[in-house]
Design a protein around this motif. Structure first.
Motif, mmCIF file in Angstrom:
data_model
loop_
_atom_site.group_PDB
_atom_site.id
_atom_site.type_symbol
_atom_site.label_atom_id
_atom_site.label_comp_id
_atom_site.label_asym_id
_atom_site.label_seq_id
_atom_site.Cartn_x
_atom_site.Cartn_y
_atom_site.Cartn_z
ATOM 1 N N GLN A 244 0.849 -1.189 0.000
ATOM 2 C CA GLN A 244 0.000 0.000 0.000
ATOM 3 C C GLN A 244 0.887 1.242 0.000
ATOM 4 O O GLN A 244 1.790 1.358 0.826
ATOM 5 C CB GLN A 244 -0.897 0.003 1.228
ATOM 6 N N PRO A 245 0.644 2.198 -0.923
ATOM 7 C CA PRO A 245 1.465 3.419 -0.920
ATOM 8 C C PRO A 245 1.344 4.143 0.418
ATOM 9 O O PRO A 245 0.287 4.124 1.046
ATOM 10 C CB PRO A 245 0.844 4.248 -2.053
ATOM 11 N N GLY A 246 2.426 4.790 0.842
ATOM 12 C CA GLY A 246 2.418 5.503 2.125
ATOM 13 C C GLY A 246 1.613 6.785 2.065
ATOM 14 O O GLY A 246 1.336 7.318 0.996
ATOM 15 N N PHE A 247 1.222 7.270 3.238
ATOM 16 C CA PHE A 247 0.509 8.543 3.321
ATOM 17 C C PHE A 247 1.515 9.643 3.613
ATOM 18 O O PHE A 247 2.412 9.473 4.439
ATOM 19 C CB PHE A 247 -0.537 8.490 4.430
ATOM 20 N N GLY A 248 1.349 10.788 2.973
ATOM 21 C CA GLY A 248 2.264 11.899 3.205
ATOM 22 C C GLY A 248 1.665 12.944 4.117
ATOM 23 O O GLY A 248 0.685 12.683 4.831
ATOM 24 N N SER A 249 2.242 14.152 4.117
ATOM 25 C CA SER A 249 1.675 15.254 4.895
ATOM 26 C C SER A 249 0.858 16.141 3.958
ATOM 27 O O SER A 249 0.941 16.024 2.737
ATOM 28 C CB SER A 249 2.790 16.054 5.564
ATOM 29 N N VAL A 250 0.051 17.047 4.559
ATOM 30 C CA VAL A 250 -0.885 17.851 3.756
ATOM 31 C C VAL A 250 -0.113 18.761 2.806
ATOM 32 O O VAL A 250 0.690 19.588 3.247
ATOM 33 C CB VAL A 250 -1.786 18.710 4.672
ATOM 34 N N PRO A 251 -0.311 18.629 1.497
ATOM 35 C CA PRO A 251 0.398 19.488 0.536
ATOM 36 C C PRO A 251 -0.266 20.859 0.453
ATOM 37 O O PRO A 251 -1.431 21.013 0.808
ATOM 38 C CB PRO A 251 0.260 18.730 -0.778
ATOM 39 N N ASP A 252 0.465 21.840 -0.045
ATOM 40 C CA ASP A 252 -0.034 23.215 -0.131
ATOM 41 C C ASP A 252 -0.819 23.425 -1.429
ATOM 42 O O ASP A 252 -0.534 24.349 -2.210
ATOM 43 C CB ASP A 252 1.144 24.190 -0.032
#
Lengths: 242, 242
Positions: free
Chosen positions: A95-103
């Motif tokens: 499963q692809p990882g989750f990142g942080s909220v992009p701008d």
């Protein structure tokens, strides 16, 4: 050529149709040539690839990637697949990882319950150049049904887990927009990027979530019926904000 | 109380899950309290109503309408139903008749293949106050799946059969708008009412159909993905023209 669905690998693959097994292993099931190509094009490497003998396109891809290919019969493919009319190949990916909220603009699925709606919204988000956020109680967006509705979009945009809708965006420059069925504005004049909150099909957003947003948005409906599908409503809202 | 699915009436009702049987009899299957209420509220009278003993709301409606109610067990209800998780009641109605093209906005489903997409577009059309047209090769909009996706909208708007898309609107004042994935206008400046042509999921509209339209409309997509679900695309097009 594997002709029995009782083979250990086949059993392990088939188990990934279940959400609990996906969470336990961190792996997902990717079915059919279009989703497989989307995942590979996004740079993901399959762990397992099952294909029928006539599926030469998949053999070409696994050869190029240098990953093993397991040939299976049509009936084994059908028994492993989630789809009613499965097409070769069926592959297992991390499963692809989750990142942080992009701008950038982001649509947040707040406790959405229907995997088809979730996948369709992800498809619209990718088409409009948006990111996607999911709350912990949103349906598993990596289910076979959600992936089918996404048509490959899951692999082409940033996906973020949003633990707390009200606090996440307080330190960010996003304008938080609550999608509501009644009583919101028809147009948003604030500047972007936007964080569009979309509530569950049955319950919508909570009063607290709407109150904490910068603005509430309602799609004007001239008909007497006033009941848009949740994925349609979210997509129109993204369209008007884009 | 009927406890066997082998009862003649139960067998006749269950057959209506099949399109051929619906066409042969001119009858449709309406499942669950929401669709049943929508059909009754539209003034339709059920021919057969099956309900479980605890479903007092349906008993109240059949009593008021003066139509017979057949009590069935949960397992008979489940065996007759198309839905995976059926809810009482299950009713048989005559299929509503098709009218002529009204002088209002109309979305025309041109050979659409997916019953869920068809139902979702009908739901959006009812919400925006549009009528719906279907070509003879469009999927059966009266199937249980299409009705579920429509959420009752099928019973609240005019539905018209359009035998020939190119000639039907030549004598009418509608501006014919072809929804196309690439190369159309982002905005339509013509006056309404509009006839919005929506092509099949796999093939879109033919060159002849696009050429015969007054204007082609393309939904601008900023993302690199460019692939909206057909029902979402049709709904956004209706929204922009409304």
């Amino acid at each position: 050529m594997i002709s029995s669905a009782k083979n250990d690998t086949m059993k392990a693959v088939a188990k990934l149709k279940r959400g609990r097994e996906r969470r336990r292993t961190g792996q997902i099931l990717v079915e059919g040539p279009n989703l497989f190509r989307a995942a590979v094009d996004a740079g993901l490497l399959p762990k397992i690839v099952l294909a029928t003998e006539t599926d030469t396109a998949t053999a070409e891809v696994t050869g190029r990637l240098g990953v093993p290919l397991t040939l299976v019969t049509e009936s084994v493919l059908a028994s492993v697949a989630d789809a009613a009319h499965p097409r070769s190949p069926i592959a297992v990916f991390e499963q692809p990882g989750f990142g942080s909220v992009p701008d950038v603009n982001i649509v947040v699925l707040v406790d959405l319950a229907d995997p088809g709606n979730a996948g369709t919204i992800i498809r619209s988000a990718a088409s409009f150049g948006w990111a996607v956020g999911v709350t912990p109680h949103t349906v598993d967006i990596w289910s076979p049904k959600s992936l089918r509705s996404g048509a490959g979009a899951h692999f082409s945009l940033p996906i973020v887990v949003i633990d707390d809708v009200e606090t996440t965006f307080s330190g960010l420059r996003h304008t938080v927009v609550a999608a509501v069925v009644h009583g919101g504005e028809a147009k948003v004049s604030n500047d972007g990027p936007f964080a569009l909150l979309v509530g569950s099909e049955a319950h919508g957003l909570s009063h607290e979530q709407v109150a904490a947003a910068d603005v509430a948005l309602t799609i004007p409906m001239a008909g007497g019926f006033e009941s848009l599908n949740a994925a349609v409503a979210a997509s129109i809202a993204m369209f008007t904000l884009s």
